[in-house]
Design an enzyme around this catalytic site. Structure first.
Site, PDB file in Angstrom:
ATOM      1  N   ASP A   1      37.741  30.640  30.632  1.00 39.14           N
ATOM      2  CA  ASP A   1      39.077  29.813  30.348  1.00 39.14           C
ATOM      3  C   ASP A   1      39.508  30.789  29.838  1.00 39.14           C
ATOM      4  O   ASP A   1      39.583  31.583  29.245  1.00 39.14           O
ATOM      5  CB  ASP A   1      38.502  29.134  29.757  1.00 39.14           C
ATOM      6  CG  ASP A   1      39.396  27.915  29.499  1.00 39.14           C
ATOM      7  OD1 ASP A   1      40.204  27.332  30.226  1.00 39.14           O
ATOM      8  OD2 ASP A   1      39.190  26.532  28.658  1.00 39.14           O
ATOM      9  N   SER A   2      40.663  30.270  29.125  1.00 47.35           N
ATOM     10  CA  SER A   2      41.856  31.295  28.362  1.00 47.35           C
ATOM     11  C   SER A   2      40.939  30.700  26.831  1.00 47.35           C
ATOM     12  O   SER A   2      41.233  31.768  26.057  1.00 47.35           O
ATOM     13  CB  SER A   2      43.208  30.315  28.239  1.00 47.35           C
ATOM     14  OG  SER A   2      42.749  28.851  27.716  1.00 47.35           O
TER      15      SER A   2
ATOM     16  N   TYR B   1      47.275  29.739  28.369  1.00 38.76           N
ATOM     17  CA  TYR B   1      47.620  29.801  29.498  1.00 38.76           C
ATOM     18  C   TYR B   1      49.153  29.450  29.978  1.00 38.76           C
ATOM     19  O   TYR B   1      49.515  29.394  30.599  1.00 38.76           O
ATOM     20  CB  TYR B   1      46.546  29.713  30.208  1.00 38.76           C
ATOM     21  CG  TYR B   1      45.301  31.341  30.609  1.00 38.76           C
ATOM     22  CD1 TYR B   1      45.676  32.189  29.999  1.00 38.76           C
ATOM     23  CD2 TYR B   1      44.901  31.000  31.438  1.00 38.76           C
ATOM     24  CE1 TYR B   1      44.897  33.473  29.943  1.00 38.76           C
ATOM     25  CE2 TYR B   1      43.321  31.864  31.696  1.00 38.76           C
ATOM     26  CZ  TYR B   1      43.805  32.976  30.353  1.00 38.76           C
ATOM     27  OH  TYR B   1      42.652  34.520  30.858  1.00 38.76           O
ATOM     28  N   GLY B   2      48.928  27.593  29.483  1.00 44.42           N
ATOM     29  CA  GLY B   2      49.774  27.116  29.682  1.00 44.42           C
ATOM     30  C   GLY B   2      51.236  26.785  30.219  1.00 44.42           C
ATOM     31  O   GLY B   2      51.927  26.898  31.124  1.00 44.42           O
TER      32      GLY B   2
ATOM     33  N   CYS C   1      39.119  26.435  34.277  1.00 38.71           N
ATOM     34  CA  CYS C   1      40.203  26.727  33.615  1.00 38.71           C
ATOM     35  C   CYS C   1      41.162  25.799  34.725  1.00 38.71           C
ATOM     36  O   CYS C   1      41.438  26.736  35.834  1.00 38.71           O
ATOM     37  CB  CYS C   1      40.711  27.850  33.435  1.00 38.71           C
ATOM     38  SG  CYS C   1      42.227  28.028  33.059  1.00 38.71           S
ATOM     39  N   ASN C   2      42.213  24.763  34.554  1.00 37.96           N
ATOM     40  CA  ASN C   2      42.819  24.734  35.259  1.00 37.96           C
ATOM     41  C   ASN C   2      43.557  24.988  36.160  1.00 37.96           C
ATOM     42  O   ASN C   2      44.463  25.029  37.291  1.00 37.96           O
ATOM     43  CB  ASN C   2      42.939  22.741  35.339  1.00 37.96           C
ATOM     44  CG  ASN C   2      42.377  21.967  34.906  1.00 37.96           C
ATOM     45  OD1 ASN C   2      42.212  20.929  35.775  1.00 37.96           O
ATOM     46  ND2 ASN C   2      41.894  21.655  34.079  1.00 37.96           N
TER      47      ASN C   2
ATOM     48  N   GLU D   1      42.339  24.870  19.806  1.00 39.31           N
ATOM     49  CA  GLU D   1      41.646  26.379  19.455  1.00 39.31           C
ATOM     50  C   GLU D   1      42.329  26.463  18.225  1.00 39.31           C
ATOM     51  O   GLU D   1      41.525  26.634  17.398  1.00 39.31           O
ATOM     52  CB  GLU D   1      43.017  27.335  20.570  1.00 39.31           C
ATOM     53  CG  GLU D   1      42.079  27.323  21.345  1.00 39.31           C
ATOM     54  CD  GLU D   1      41.050  27.702  22.186  1.00 39.31           C
ATOM     55  OE1 GLU D   1      40.853  29.173  21.259  1.00 39.31           O
ATOM     56  OE2 GLU D   1      40.834  27.185  23.351  1.00 39.31           O
TER      57      GLU D   1
ATOM     58  N   CYS E   1      42.870  19.106  32.002  1.00 39.02           N
ATOM     59  CA  CYS E   1      42.477  21.314  31.456  1.00 39.02           C
ATOM     60  C   CYS E   1      41.053  20.942  30.551  1.00 39.02           C
ATOM     61  O   CYS E   1      40.958  19.215  30.093  1.00 39.02           O
ATOM     62  CB  CYS E   1      43.707  20.739  30.137  1.00 39.02           C
ATOM     63  SG  CYS E   1      43.254  21.794  28.676  1.00 39.02           S
ATOM     64  N   THR E   2      40.382  21.646  30.709  1.00 40.84           N
ATOM     65  CA  THR E   2      39.612  21.350  29.870  1.00 40.84           C
ATOM     66  C   THR E   2      39.141  21.713  28.475  1.00 40.84           C
ATOM     67  O   THR E   2      38.224  21.398  28.270  1.00 40.84           O
ATOM     68  CB  THR E   2      38.240  23.149  30.725  1.00 40.84           C
ATOM     69  OG1 THR E   2      38.669  24.346  30.966  1.00 40.84           O
ATOM     70  CG2 THR E   2      37.884  22.628  32.196  1.00 40.84           C
ATOM     71  N   HIS E   3      40.307  21.991  28.141  1.00 40.97           N
ATOM     72  CA  HIS E   3      40.016  21.532  26.204  1.00 40.97           C
ATOM     73  C   HIS E   3      39.908  20.014  26.083  1.00 40.97           C
ATOM     74  O   HIS E   3      39.489  19.710  25.013  1.00 40.97           O
ATOM     75  CB  HIS E   3      41.356  22.448  25.463  1.00 40.97           C
ATOM     76  CG  HIS E   3      41.444  23.704  25.748  1.00 40.97           C
ATOM     77  ND1 HIS E   3      41.464  25.212  26.540  1.00 40.97           N
ATOM     78  CD2 HIS E   3      41.012  24.440  24.457  1.00 40.97           C
ATOM     79  CE1 HIS E   3      41.704  26.185  26.192  1.00 40.97           C
ATOM     80  NE2 HIS E   3      41.140  26.539  24.986  1.00 40.97           N
TER      81      HIS E   3
HETATM   82  N1  DGL Z   1      41.478  24.705  29.167  1.00 38.09           N
HETATM   83  C1  DGL Z   1      42.918  25.728  30.753  1.00 38.09           C
HETATM   84  C2  DGL Z   1      43.023  24.334  31.724  1.00 38.09           C
HETATM   85  O1  DGL Z   1      42.119  24.161  31.768  1.00 38.09           O
HETATM   86  C3  DGL Z   1      44.302  26.016  30.113  1.00 38.09           C
HETATM   87  C4  DGL Z   1      44.973  25.761  28.766  1.00 38.09           C
HETATM   88  C5  DGL Z   1      45.710  26.672  28.471  1.00 38.09           C
HETATM   89  O2  DGL Z   1      45.025  27.850  28.159  1.00 38.09           O
HETATM   90  O3  DGL Z   1      47.146  26.509  28.638  1.00 38.09           O
HETATM   91  O4  DGL Z   1      43.651  24.679  32.220  1.00 38.09           O
END
Ligand code: DGL
Length: 270
Positions: A10-11, A42-43, A73-74, A152, A183-185
């Site tokens: 993931d990011s 990453y978004g 990571c989606n 984060e 989003c996994t966060h």
């Molecule tokens: N956790 C990631 C996702 O599921 C990336 C989130 C990010 O870095 O913007 O999309």
């Protein structure tokens, strides 16, 4: 015999929500996790950058003996899954969007809400996948650019987090029988999300793809109770910082020391 080692990336720390599920469902799993914190979030990044990161990290995981890779990571799953499957045909690469949609299908009938990063929403991956499997169901998607920096930055459980949850849930109130955490966060914001929803008088039903994504990866990797594996954590950011973050998500007894990885000018990881 093929390697049962599962690579997960993931990011940042969001993908640990999938690792947590892998460890819950298969305590003997052998897992290598890469957090690309040099590039988080990453978004908002161009999709071609996300694809390049996903391919390089998957290639690295393959060199480390992972025959199964989970893009936890989606946005990577939305934009890079097919690219990586074509580029690396010798590994089994899984995303989190199909598991999310499968989980939503088992939920109550009615409209679906999706919370995700701006890039995932722009990719329309969720509306397409939901449209294929639940064709008559209305879908409302909300981009949540503040969530990943809050998670984060360790600011869950604050007034800022609660305020962001209230803003992003408002368009879904009355329009979603269930809400996919795209989003996994976001599972790390669950207490804030539920607090914001209940302040609106909403008993919100949430879909977290982690359990279904973990189940799919375990089946594919052929993990069984005797694998006797271990968890290895790596980050392209600061190792000590990620170690503290991982301990908060996984628990002090589980999270091991973290090794730092570096991006090279040729776009490879080492
Ligand atoms: N956790 C990631 C996702 O599921 C990336 C989130 C990010 O870095 O913007 O999309």
């Amino acid at each position: 015999m093929p390697s049962a080692r599962i690579g997960v990336f993931d990011s940042g720390l969001g993908g640990l929500t999938v690792v947590r599920e892998l460890l819950h469902q298969a305590p003997g799993a052998d897992i290598l996790y890469v957090a690309d914190q040099a590039h988080v979030p990453y978004g908002p990044r161009p999709l071609e950058h996300i694809r390049a990161f996903a391919e390089a990290i998957s290639r690295y995981l393959q060199t480390q003996g992972c025959a199964t890779v989970v893009m936890a990571c989606n946005i990577s799953s939305a934009t890079a899954l097919e690219t990586v499957r074509c580029a690396l045909p010798d590994i089994q690469c899984h995303g989190v969007i199909d598991p999310a949609v499968r989980s939503a299908r088992q939920g109550p009938p009615g409209p679906v809400g999706v919370l995700a990063t701006a890039g995932t929403i722009a990719s329309r991956a969720y509306s397409r996948a939901l449209g294929r499997t639940m064709p008559a169901v209305p879908v409302t998607e909300v981009a949540c650019p503040d969530f990943v920096p809050i998670v984060e930055g360790g600011r869950t459980g604050t007034a800022e987090a609660l305020d962001a949850c209230s803003r992003y849930l408002a368009p879904l109130r009355g329009r979603a029988a269930q809400v996919i955490l795209g989003c996994t966060h976001y599972p790390l914001l669950l207490p804030d999300l539920h607090a914001a929803a209940s302040a609106m008088g909403w008993m919100m039903r949430v879909v977290d793809p982690a359990a279904e994504a973990a189940r799919e990866a375990i089946l594919c990797a052929g993990v069984n109770g005797t694998t006797g594996g271990r968890l290895v954590l790596q980050t392209t950011g600061d190792g000590a910082h990620f170690s503290a973050q991982a301990q908060a998500v996984l628990g002090y007894a589980v999270a091991p020391a973290v090794m730092e990885l570096h991006w090279h000018e040729d776009g490879c990881l080492a």
